[in-house]
Motif scaffolding. Structure first.
Motif, PDB file in Angstrom:
ATOM      1  N   TRP A  32      16.165  52.236  15.499  1.00  0.00           N
ATOM      2  CA  TRP A  32      16.200  50.723  14.810  1.00  0.00           C
ATOM      3  C   TRP A  32      15.794  50.047  15.677  1.00  0.00           C
ATOM      4  CZ3 TRP A  32      19.475  50.308  10.776  1.00  0.00           C
ATOM      5  CH2 TRP A  32      20.886  50.910  10.725  1.00  0.00           C
ATOM      6  N   PHE A  33      14.956  49.464  14.495  1.00  0.00           N
ATOM      7  CA  PHE A  33      14.186  48.044  14.656  1.00  0.00           C
ATOM      8  C   PHE A  33      14.440  47.152  14.720  1.00  0.00           C
ATOM      9  CE2 PHE A  33      10.099  50.325  17.278  1.00  0.00           C
ATOM     10  CZ  PHE A  33      10.324  51.491  17.022  1.00  0.00           C
ATOM     11  N   ARG A  34      14.219  45.410  14.408  1.00  0.00           N
ATOM     12  CA  ARG A  34      14.493  44.698  13.782  1.00  0.00           C
ATOM     13  C   ARG A  34      13.230  43.895  13.914  1.00  0.00           C
ATOM     14  NH1 ARG A  34      18.770  41.694  18.306  1.00  0.00           N
ATOM     15  NH2 ARG A  34      17.413  40.988  20.180  1.00  0.00           N
ATOM     16  N   GLN A  35      13.480  42.775  12.954  1.00  0.00           N
ATOM     17  CA  GLN A  35      11.939  42.377  12.921  1.00  0.00           C
ATOM     18  C   GLN A  35      12.923  40.580  12.397  1.00  0.00           C
ATOM     19  OE1 GLN A  35       8.930  43.276  10.354  1.00  0.00           O
ATOM     20  NE2 GLN A  35       7.689  41.727  11.011  1.00  0.00           N
ATOM     21  N   ALA A  36      12.164  39.561  12.916  1.00  0.00           N
ATOM     22  CA  ALA A  36      12.778  38.026  12.668  1.00  0.00           C
ATOM     23  C   ALA A  36      11.743  37.184  12.385  1.00  0.00           C
ATOM     24  CB  ALA A  36      13.550  37.683  13.851  1.00  0.00           C
ATOM     25  N   PRO A  37      12.395  36.523  11.310  1.00  0.00           N
ATOM     26  CA  PRO A  37      10.808  35.517  10.653  1.00  0.00           C
ATOM     27  C   PRO A  37      10.060  35.314  11.643  1.00  0.00           C
ATOM     28  CG  PRO A  37      13.206  34.688   9.602  1.00  0.00           C
ATOM     29  CD  PRO A  37      13.350  35.729  11.119  1.00  0.00           C
ATOM     30  N   GLY A  38       8.821  35.741  11.351  1.00  0.00           N
ATOM     31  CA  GLY A  38       7.298  35.016  11.756  1.00  0.00           C
ATOM     32  C   GLY A  38       7.442  36.052  13.756  1.00  0.00           C
ATOM     33  N   LYS A  39       8.033  37.007  13.726  1.00  0.00           N
ATOM     34  CA  LYS A  39       7.567  37.759  14.799  1.00  0.00           C
ATOM     35  C   LYS A  39       7.351  39.228  13.914  1.00  0.00           C
ATOM     36  CE  LYS A  39      11.298  35.003  17.490  1.00  0.00           C
ATOM     37  NZ  LYS A  39      11.659  35.123  18.369  1.00  0.00           N
ATOM     38  N   GLU A  40       7.045  39.762  15.293  1.00  0.00           N
ATOM     39  CA  GLU A  40       6.678  41.127  15.053  1.00  0.00           C
ATOM     40  C   GLU A  40       7.973  42.005  14.892  1.00  0.00           C
ATOM     41  OE1 GLU A  40       2.348  41.563  17.219  1.00  0.00           O
ATOM     42  OE2 GLU A  40       3.917  42.591  17.571  1.00  0.00           O
ATOM     43  N   ARG A  41       7.626  43.811  14.435  1.00  0.00           N
ATOM     44  CA  ARG A  41       9.093  44.224  14.475  1.00  0.00           C
ATOM     45  C   ARG A  41       9.201  44.939  16.181  1.00  0.00           C
ATOM     46  NH1 ARG A  41       9.278  48.184   9.718  1.00  0.00           N
ATOM     47  NH2 ARG A  41       8.621  45.613   7.997  1.00  0.00           N
ATOM     48  N   GLU A  42      10.180  45.127  16.357  1.00  0.00           N
ATOM     49  CA  GLU A  42      10.420  45.377  17.302  1.00  0.00           C
ATOM     50  C   GLU A  42      11.310  45.970  18.170  1.00  0.00           C
ATOM     51  OE1 GLU A  42      12.835  42.553  20.274  1.00  0.00           O
ATOM     52  OE2 GLU A  42      13.821  42.023  18.606  1.00  0.00           O
ATOM     53  N   PHE A  43      11.717  47.097  18.770  1.00  0.00           N
ATOM     54  CA  PHE A  43      12.133  48.070  18.855  1.00  0.00           C
ATOM     55  C   PHE A  43      13.877  47.989  18.942  1.00  0.00           C
ATOM     56  CE2 PHE A  43      13.912  52.618  20.323  1.00  0.00           C
ATOM     57  CZ  PHE A  43      14.664  52.443  21.542  1.00  0.00           C
ATOM     58  N   VAL A  44      15.121  48.679  19.069  1.00  0.00           N
ATOM     59  CA  VAL A  44      15.989  48.137  19.667  1.00  0.00           C
ATOM     60  C   VAL A  44      16.917  49.055  20.003  1.00  0.00           C
ATOM     61  CG1 VAL A  44      18.532  47.235  18.723  1.00  0.00           C
ATOM     62  CG2 VAL A  44      16.479  46.159  17.685  1.00  0.00           C
ATOM     63  N   ALA A  45      17.315  50.152  19.215  1.00  0.00           N
ATOM     64  CA  ALA A  45      17.467  51.392  19.959  1.00  0.00           C
ATOM     65  C   ALA A  45      17.504  52.293  18.675  1.00  0.00           C
ATOM     66  CB  ALA A  45      19.014  50.829  19.773  1.00  0.00           C
ATOM     67  N   ALA A  46      17.977  53.661  20.906  1.00  0.00           N
ATOM     68  CA  ALA A  46      16.934  54.703  19.690  1.00  0.00           C
ATOM     69  C   ALA A  46      17.604  56.654  19.835  1.00  0.00           C
ATOM     70  CB  ALA A  46      16.078  55.384  19.500  1.00  0.00           C
ATOM     71  N   ILE A  47      18.587  56.981  19.500  1.00  0.00           N
ATOM     72  CA  ILE A  47      18.620  58.475  19.749  1.00  0.00           C
ATOM     73  C   ILE A  47      18.802  59.158  19.366  1.00  0.00           C
ATOM     74  CG2 ILE A  47      20.228  57.814  18.005  1.00  0.00           C
ATOM     75  CD1 ILE A  47      22.634  58.597  18.937  1.00  0.00           C
ATOM     76  N   SER A  48      18.301  60.540  20.347  1.00  0.00           N
ATOM     77  CA  SER A  48      17.157  61.935  20.525  1.00  0.00           C
ATOM     78  C   SER A  48      18.347  62.890  19.485  1.00  0.00           C
ATOM     79  CB  SER A  48      17.157  62.109  21.507  1.00  0.00           C
ATOM     80  OG  SER A  48      18.426  62.681  22.171  1.00  0.00           O
ATOM     81  N   TRP A  49      17.418  63.847  18.589  1.00  0.00           N
ATOM     82  CA  TRP A  49      18.262  64.969  18.045  1.00  0.00           C
ATOM     83  C   TRP A  49      19.276  65.516  18.685  1.00  0.00           C
ATOM     84  CZ3 TRP A  49      16.836  69.645  18.197  1.00  0.00           C
ATOM     85  CH2 TRP A  49      16.322  70.110  18.723  1.00  0.00           C
ATOM     86  N   ARG A  50      18.593  66.511  20.325  1.00  0.00           N
ATOM     87  CA  ARG A  50      19.538  67.507  21.050  1.00  0.00           C
ATOM     88  C   ARG A  50      19.990  66.943  21.583  1.00  0.00           C
ATOM     89  NH1 ARG A  50      15.032  71.990  24.181  1.00  0.00           N
ATOM     90  NH2 ARG A  50      15.210  72.084  21.523  1.00  0.00           N
ATOM     91  N   TYR A  51      20.359  65.729  22.106  1.00  0.00           N
ATOM     92  CA  TYR A  51      21.336  65.706  23.327  1.00  0.00           C
ATOM     93  C   TYR A  51      22.159  64.476  23.029  1.00  0.00           C
ATOM     94  CZ  TYR A  51      19.716  69.869  25.571  1.00  0.00           C
ATOM     95  OH  TYR A  51      18.982  71.039  25.977  1.00  0.00           O
ATOM     96  N   SER A  52      21.554  64.234  22.089  1.00  0.00           N
ATOM     97  CA  SER A  52      21.832  62.850  21.350  1.00  0.00           C
ATOM     98  C   SER A  52      21.936  61.400  22.804  1.00  0.00           C
ATOM     99  CB  SER A  52      23.676  62.651  21.149  1.00  0.00           C
ATOM    100  OG  SER A  52      23.517  62.776  19.965  1.00  0.00           O
ATOM    101  N   ASN A  53      20.486  61.792  23.932  1.00  0.00           N
ATOM    102  CA  ASN A  53      19.968  60.437  24.505  1.00  0.00           C
ATOM    103  C   ASN A  53      19.955  59.158  23.848  1.00  0.00           C
ATOM    104  OD1 ASN A  53      19.826  62.852  26.920  1.00  0.00           O
ATOM    105  ND2 ASN A  53      18.434  63.007  26.159  1.00  0.00           N
ATOM    106  N   THR A  54      20.180  58.269  23.900  1.00  0.00           N
ATOM    107  CA  THR A  54      20.521  56.854  24.072  1.00  0.00           C
ATOM    108  C   THR A  54      19.452  56.202  24.470  1.00  0.00           C
ATOM    109  OG1 THR A  54      21.867  56.077  24.869  1.00  0.00           O
ATOM    110  CG2 THR A  54      22.701  56.944  22.811  1.00  0.00           C
ATOM    111  N   TYR A  55      18.441  55.103  24.568  1.00  0.00           N
ATOM    112  CA  TYR A  55      17.774  53.817  24.953  1.00  0.00           C
ATOM    113  C   TYR A  55      17.808  52.623  24.152  1.00  0.00           C
ATOM    114  CZ  TYR A  55      13.386  51.938  26.978  1.00  0.00           C
ATOM    115  OH  TYR A  55      12.596  51.632  28.121  1.00  0.00           O
ATOM    116  N   TYR A  56      17.856  51.926  25.170  1.00  0.00           N
ATOM    117  CA  TYR A  56      17.830  50.726  23.908  1.00  0.00           C
ATOM    118  C   TYR A  56      17.250  49.322  24.994  1.00  0.00           C
ATOM    119  CZ  TYR A  56      22.778  52.316  23.211  1.00  0.00           C
ATOM    120  OH  TYR A  56      23.625  53.077  22.769  1.00  0.00           O
ATOM    121  N   THR A  57      16.849  49.023  23.630  1.00  0.00           N
ATOM    122  CA  THR A  57      15.473  47.225  24.451  1.00  0.00           C
ATOM    123  C   THR A  57      16.683  46.775  25.259  1.00  0.00           C
ATOM    124  OG1 THR A  57      14.424  45.782  24.105  1.00  0.00           O
ATOM    125  CG2 THR A  57      16.175  46.139  22.427  1.00  0.00           C
TER     126      THR A  57
END
Length: 123
Positions: A36-61
């Motif tokens: 998941w990414f997000r983009q606010a008005p006037g700002k660059e698109r930024e990383f929010v969170a991700a989940i891997s395919w194999r072990y469902s590892n997660t990572y967050y900003t």
């Protein structure tokens, strides 16, 4: 090819919660890292969170740690983003993404994108 369709955005007061959903087409959903990414008005698109395919590892900003939770249901080809304790600074268009590889944070690493769903948090 992977097609992604997000839903669940809306208007919520600060401190409230929303759950975003993203349904993916294709039979190989379970082998894709989802993000998941997000983009606010006037700002660059930024990383929010991700989940891997194999072990469902997660990572967050850092700004969403402890408030947001990413999860996936491979049987439903769906990835979720549970957002709690929302703040006005979380207001943005949220995009679902997919890649065939490990978790990554730069937007350019994700070839597949949904159309986005608006999240607005009022103070």
């Amino acid at each position: 090819q992977v097609q992604l369709v997000e839903s669940g955005g809306g208007l919520v007061q600060a401190g409230g919660s929303l759950r975003l959903s993203c349904v993916a087409s294709g039979r190989t959903f379970s082998t894709y890292t989802m993000g998941w990414f997000r983009q606010a008005p006037g700002k660059e698109r930024e990383f929010v969170a991700a989940i891997s395919w194999r072990y469902s590892n997660t990572y967050y900003t850092d700004s969403v740690k402890g408030r947001f939770t990413i999860s996936r249901d491979n049987a439903k080809n769906t990835v979720y983003l549970q957002m709690n304790s929302l703040k006005p600074e979380d207001t943005a268009v949220y995009y679902c993404t997919a890649r065939a590889g490990p978790i990554a944070t730069p937007p350019r690493e994700y070839p597949y994108w949904g159309q986005g769903t608006q999240v607005t948090v009022s103070s």
